[in-house]
Design an enzyme around this catalytic site. Sequence first.
Site, PDB file in Angstrom:
ATOM      1  CB  SER A 253       1.265  17.251  21.227  1.00 31.56           C
ATOM      2  OG  SER A 253       2.434  18.015  21.363  1.00 31.56           O
TER       3      SER A 253
ATOM      4  CD  GLU B 116       0.831  -4.156  21.447  1.00 38.20           C
ATOM      5  OE1 GLU B 116       0.406  -5.171  20.877  1.00 38.20           O
ATOM      6  OE2 GLU B 116       0.352  -3.022  21.242  1.00 38.20           O
ATOM      7  CB  SER B 117       3.033   0.861  26.442  1.00 40.93           C
ATOM      8  OG  SER B 117       3.087   1.849  27.459  1.00 40.93           O
TER       9      SER B 117
ATOM     10  CG  HIS C 110       5.660  15.882  21.628  1.00 41.15           C
ATOM     11  ND1 HIS C 110       4.470  16.254  22.217  1.00 41.15           N
ATOM     12  CD2 HIS C 110       6.109  14.821  22.333  1.00 41.15           C
ATOM     13  CE1 HIS C 110       4.222  15.472  23.247  1.00 41.15           C
ATOM     14  NE2 HIS C 110       5.209  14.589  23.335  1.00 41.15           N
TER      15      HIS C 110
ATOM     16  CB  CYS D  19       4.580  -4.120  28.310  1.00 39.08           C
ATOM     17  SG  CYS D  19       3.363  -4.807  27.193  1.00 39.08           S
TER      18      CYS D  19
END
Length: 120
Positions: free
Chosen positions: A56, A63-64, A69, A84
């Site tokens: 993970s 941008e975020s 996973h 975003c």
Amino acid sequence: MQKSLGYQTTVDFYNCNHDIINSVSAITDILEKAAKLMQLNIVNTTIHQFSPIGISGVIVIKESHIAIHTWPEHNYVALDFFTCSTFNDLEEGILWIQKQFKSNKIEQQFSQRGFLTKMI
């Protein structure tokens, strides 16, 4: 497209190469190269290896984020892109990642989050 604060794309990769998706170094390399290909700006990368298998991780981008996973025992990877803003190179990057994972099947979903309404 309605104005929102965030755009999320989820991608499921099936029939991936077990060894590739169970390698921290491979996952890190693939995701960081993909972020650059998609013109995303990396802030930090954290990838965790589970015992006995599975990974993970998250790449924080300006941008975020990109989250991953893996389930090597099922040759499966779940990947999330949350930004975003929308950008043009997402599809190219997803197809590039698919080749790196040696996946022969992907499924994608797109959603907007945080809808804004004008206050009167």
